[in-house]
Design an enzyme around this catalytic site. Structure first.
Site: not given
Ligand code: NAD
Length: 352
Positions: A134, A159
């Site tokens: 992120t 986070y």
């Molecule tokens: P989300 O919270 O919707 O989904 C996270 C997923 O990870 C879920 O399906 C959860 O069950 C799984 N998870 C959590 N802990 C786990 C574990 N210990 N083992 C296996 N699975 C596990 O998140 P998202 O918004 O889809 O984000 C995905 C990635 O992208 C993350 O790494 C986040 O940091 C990054 N990201 C997100 C954004 C955003 O705006 N949403 C922006 C930039 C980067």
């Protein structure tokens, strides 16, 4: 190509898997997800019966299970998205963030390292691990300037600090052990299937319930918004063409204050589902106590991704927000199922 996607039942992971199954017929995807409150296999209903899709319930912190996953599927690449992702939750309970985002990333890197050692020739040369991160790792910007790949790490929330740590581990595993890692740092995503604790879906659903629309502080915090399908296309480009050991900042030059975003959501709802009392949903906006340590502004300079990966967003904020609001209106049963679980739209992340 056999591709392990961790966190594939989450918002971005599921969008990525739906896109991969639809558009890359040579790819078999193994979705490795623990199914926390944020993971939901409903998001993958459209691909569940594909012979190119497999689901494994795996906690990335479980070294034995992750090792088994690599041995069983013998992947050509891994895209690591599994993470705890909600800043407010990280304020209330940082432990899960430290565990999954830091220890889980370490566990995955170690398993990938062992897997790499077992590969030979072209398989070894081809293997990649793409770590999805992120822009929040860079902290807060003033009113000008943009984050790019040389920005200083300066995380402010638990986070962001946990994601920064994971980035450093991924980089170190490349430098020290030669693991072929590529990192992406993306701005705020939005789109269908986003868990309704995040700003845009929270505002849509709260407005439909005629509740107050909580805007933190003065509403002038700026985020750089990107439609999730565009992020997924960037991830795919970075996996295919990103240089090993490099990172890429991903964003759409789409800076908006939180107040603007909530106002736009209100305007769209006024058009698509007018209130019975004839008033605008924007009248429901209420300013509430700010988030502790709330970063003021994020903005991305994506020129390296554009130049090296040939990536550019396809959606505008306006078209994508309209699609998103329509999707939530058309999928209220999905939202109700999600909200029947532990989270019901309450305020999180206030120090008491
Ligand atoms: P989300 O919270 O919707 O989904 C996270 C997923 O990870 C879920 O399906 C959860 O069950 C799984 N998870 C959590 N802990 C786990 C574990 N210990 N083992 C296996 N699975 C596990 O998140 P998202 O918004 O889809 O984000 C995905 C990635 O992208 C993350 O790494 C986040 O940091 C990054 N990201 C997100 C954004 C955003 O705006 N949403 C922006 C930039 C980067």
């Amino acid at each position: 190509m056999r591709l392990i996607v961790t966190g594939g039942a989450g918002f971005i992971g599921s969008a990525l898997i739906r896109q991969l199954i639809a558009e890359e017929t040579s790819v078999t995807v193994i979705n490795a997800d623990k199914l926390t409150y944020a993971g939901n296999l409903d998001c993958l209903e459209s691909v569940a019966s594909s012979p190119r899709y497999h689901f494994e319930r795996v906690d990335v912190c479980d070294a034995g299970a992750v090792q088994q996953l690599f041995r069983r599927y013998h992947p050509d690449a891994v895209i690591h998205l599994a993470s705890e992702t909600h800043v407010d939750r990280s304020i209330d309970g940082p432990a899960a963030f430290i565990q999954t985002n830091i220890f889980g990333t370490y566990t995955l890197l170690e398993a990938a390292r062992e897997h790499l050692a077992s590969l030979r020739g072209s398989e070894k040369a081809r293997f990649r691990l793409l770590h999805v991160s992120t822009d929040e790792v860079f902290g807060s910007l003033g009113s000008s300037a943009h984050f790019n790949e040389t920005s200083r790490y300066c995380p402010n929330s638990p986070y962001a600090a946990s994601k920064a740590s994971a980035d450093h581990l991924a980089r170190a595993w490349h430098k020290t052990y030669g693991l072929p890692v590529v990192i992406t740092n993306c701005s705020n995503n939005f789109g269908p299937y986003q868990f309704p604790e995040k700003l845009i879906p929270l505002m849509i659903l709260t407005a439909l319930e005629e509740g107050p629309l909580p805007v933190y502080g003065d509403g002038q915090n700026v985020r750089d918004w990107l439609y999730v399908a565009d992020h997924c296309r960037a991830i795919r480009r970075a996996l295919a063409g990103g240089r090993v050991g490099e990172s890429y900042t991903i964003g759409a030059h789409c800076e908006k204050t939180n107040l603007e975003v909530v106002g736009q959501v209100g305007l769209l709802l006024d058009q698509l589902r007018p209130r019975e009392n004839g008033k605008s949903y924007r009248e429901l906006i209420q300013f509430v106590e700010d988030r502790p340590g709330h970063d003021r502004r994020y903005a991305i300079d994506p020129s390296k991704a554009k130049k090296e990966l040939g990536w550019a967003p396809q959606e505008t904020f306006k078209s994508a927000l309209r699609k998103t609001v329509k999707w939530y209106l058309d999928n209220l049963p999905w939202c109700a199922r999600i909200r029947d679980g532990s989270y019901q739209g309450e305020r999180l992340g206030v120090l008491r």
